[in-house]
Motif scaffolding. Structure first.
Motif, PDB file in Angstrom:
ATOM      1  N   HIS A  25       0.854  -1.195   0.000  1.00  0.00           N
ATOM      2  CA  HIS A  25       0.000   0.000   0.000  1.00  0.00           C
ATOM      3  C   HIS A  25       0.889   1.244   0.000  1.00  0.00           C
ATOM      4  O   HIS A  25       2.001   1.221   0.551  1.00  0.00           O
ATOM      5  CB  HIS A  25      -0.925  -0.005   1.237  1.00  0.00           C
ATOM      6  N   SER A  42      -6.160   1.101  -1.915  1.00  0.00           N
ATOM      7  CA  SER A  42      -6.858  -0.141  -1.586  1.00  0.00           C
ATOM      8  C   SER A  42      -7.541  -0.740  -2.810  1.00  0.00           C
ATOM      9  O   SER A  42      -7.558  -1.960  -2.975  1.00  0.00           O
ATOM     10  CB  SER A  42      -7.927   0.119  -0.532  1.00  0.00           C
ATOM     11  N   ASN A 115     -12.114  -0.928   4.423  1.00  0.00           N
ATOM     12  CA  ASN A 115     -11.380  -0.940   5.698  1.00  0.00           C
ATOM     13  C   ASN A 115     -12.235  -1.586   6.791  1.00  0.00           C
ATOM     14  O   ASN A 115     -12.616  -0.951   7.774  1.00  0.00           O
ATOM     15  CB  ASN A 115     -11.029   0.495   6.133  1.00  0.00           C
ATOM     16  N   SER A 130     -12.041   4.196  -1.066  1.00  0.00           N
ATOM     17  CA  SER A 130     -12.158   5.660  -1.099  1.00  0.00           C
ATOM     18  C   SER A 130     -12.192   6.173  -2.537  1.00  0.00           C
ATOM     19  O   SER A 130     -12.821   7.184  -2.817  1.00  0.00           O
ATOM     20  CB  SER A 130     -11.012   6.300  -0.321  1.00  0.00           C
ATOM     21  N   HIS A 199      -7.679  13.486   1.847  1.00  0.00           N
ATOM     22  CA  HIS A 199      -8.363  12.184   1.764  1.00  0.00           C
ATOM     23  C   HIS A 199      -9.779  12.364   2.318  1.00  0.00           C
ATOM     24  O   HIS A 199      -9.957  13.078   3.327  1.00  0.00           O
ATOM     25  CB  HIS A 199      -7.578  11.162   2.603  1.00  0.00           C
ATOM     26  N   GLU A 201     -11.426  10.648   4.234  1.00  0.00           N
ATOM     27  CA  GLU A 201     -11.600  10.201   5.620  1.00  0.00           C
ATOM     28  C   GLU A 201     -11.471  11.379   6.598  1.00  0.00           C
ATOM     29  O   GLU A 201     -11.721  11.223   7.792  1.00  0.00           O
ATOM     30  CB  GLU A 201     -10.562   9.127   5.975  1.00  0.00           C
ATOM     31  N   THR A 216      -5.594   7.838  -1.830  1.00  0.00           N
ATOM     32  CA  THR A 216      -4.134   8.026  -1.829  1.00  0.00           C
ATOM     33  C   THR A 216      -3.615   8.104  -3.264  1.00  0.00           C
ATOM     34  O   THR A 216      -2.809   8.990  -3.580  1.00  0.00           O
ATOM     35  CB  THR A 216      -3.450   6.878  -1.049  1.00  0.00           C
TER      36      THR A 216
HETATM   37  P1  13P Z   1      -6.983   4.314   0.133  1.00  0.00           P
HETATM   38  O1  13P Z   1      -8.255   3.650  -0.243  1.00  0.00           O
HETATM   39  O2  13P Z   1      -6.898   5.710  -0.355  1.00  0.00           O
HETATM   40  O3  13P Z   1      -5.819   3.483  -0.227  1.00  0.00           O
HETATM   41  O4  13P Z   1      -6.976   4.484   1.715  1.00  0.00           O
HETATM   42  C1  13P Z   1      -6.779   3.415   2.571  1.00  0.00           C
HETATM   43  C2  13P Z   1      -6.656   3.874   3.930  1.00  0.00           C
HETATM   44  O5  13P Z   1      -6.464   3.111   4.834  1.00  0.00           O
HETATM   45  C3  13P Z   1      -6.809   5.298   4.168  1.00  0.00           C
HETATM   46  O6  13P Z   1      -6.561   5.587   5.466  1.00  0.00           O
END
Ligand code: 13P
Ligand code: SF4
Length: 307
Positions: A25, A42, A115, A130, A199, A201, A216
């Protein structure tokens, strides 16, 4: 004592000799990314995982990512390079909890962020990442969505897909959710010409202030392709470091010094070395029923991720 370069060369030699594919990752360190066959977010990793031919896959990332590889490639040996590497968000909601909540949301499609544990995915309808969440939710036939566990990503999706009724539960990533509007103000004041890339999140008040919102990989692609010269990075700080490596003529700054995922930092180059030698890491074991039911949810993600 061997140098980092010599250890990397040994890892690359051993993975070829032993028919091993290394997935990493983008939150992993630069020295690990350089030994990997595939790097990315991811979504990219889960798609690559489904297509690789090697008998063994080593995941340099966190446990839910290794579980996803196992679900998509049940006949392969899947090794999590550092068995301690979990994800705080993935551990917030388990299958039993959502089983109790589901009857209150009859008629809803349960959308689960990648996640999460394999066990939780078995009772959900569609998985998202994401980078794919907005498109997938748009393509879901049902208008009523329960989005778990990340309420910040869920709020971002709800904003982008206003015609759906999206219910959220209170989960999320403490690292991204810890970024404050005051961090944005301070970073903007220190770097007035920089673009802010975050991001989803992060909390909605922070997301709202960004010039770009994405996964990411989305953040990395944006920074690579942009004519801009300075960027404030609102995700785990290894992305800031990787971008600085790749684009030495641009400048990258962390949005907050708190953007460190200690789970992602647990995997070391020596763990990867140990894993290719077969003396470190943990083989992921999932029963057939879990694989079958969780795969349904991930297959739906791949089916629904189109324009
Ligand atoms: P991504 O889906 O952007 O890779 O994010 C994974 C993740 O754990 C973000 O905190
Ligand atoms: Fe999990 Fe947050 Fe770490 Fe991503 S940054 S792996 S969501 S704890």
């Amino acid at each position: 004592m061997k140098t980092i370069r010599e250890i990397q060369d040994e890892i690359i030699r051993l993975k070829r000799e032993n028919d091993i594919c290394i997935l990493a990752h983008s939150y992993q360190g630069q020295e690990i990314l350089e030994t990997a066959d595939f790097t990315g977010d991811s979504y990219a990793l889960s798609v690559k995982a489904a297509g690789v031919q090697n008998k063994t896959v080593i995941m340099c990332g966190v446990r839910f990512m290794a579980e996803t590889v196992k679900i998509l490639s049940p006949d392969k040996r899947v090794i999590l390079a550092n068995p301690e590497a979990g994800c705080v968000m993935a551990e917030q909601m388990d299958k039993e909890m959502i089983e109790m909540v589901k009857p209150s949301y009859e008629g809803y499609t349960v959308v689960v962020y990648i996640n999460t544990t394999a066990a939780l995915k078995t009772i959900c309808d569609v998985c998202v990442t994401s980078s794919s969440a907005v498109q997938i939710v748009r393509n879901i036939e049902n208008d009523k969505i329960l989005f778990i566990p990340d309420c910040n990503l869920g709020a971002y999706v709800a904003e982008q897909v206003p015609d759906k009724h999206i219910e959220l539960l209170h989960g999320g990533c403490p690292i991204h959710a810890g970024v404050r509007v005051s961090d944005v103000r301070a970073a903007r004041a220190a770097h007035p010409n920089a673009k802010l890339l975050v991001h989803p999140e992060c909390v909605p008040a922070v997301v709202k202030l960004a010039d770009y919102v994405g996964s990411t990989s989305g953040i990395m692609d944006y920074a690579r392709q942009s004519d801009g010269k300075e960027f404030i990075i609102g995700t785990e700080m290894s992305i800031t470091e990787h971008l600085q490596f790749e684009c030495p003529d641009k400048r990258f700054y962390n949005l907050s010094s708190g953007l460190v995922c200690k789970n992602m930092k647990l995997t070391t180059l020596m763990d990867v070395y140990g894993a290719v030698k077969g003396i470190a890491g943990e083989e992921i074991k999932l029963d057939n029923e879990t694989i079958r039911d969780a795969k349904r949810c991930i297959d739906e993600m791949i089916r629904l991720n189109h324009e």
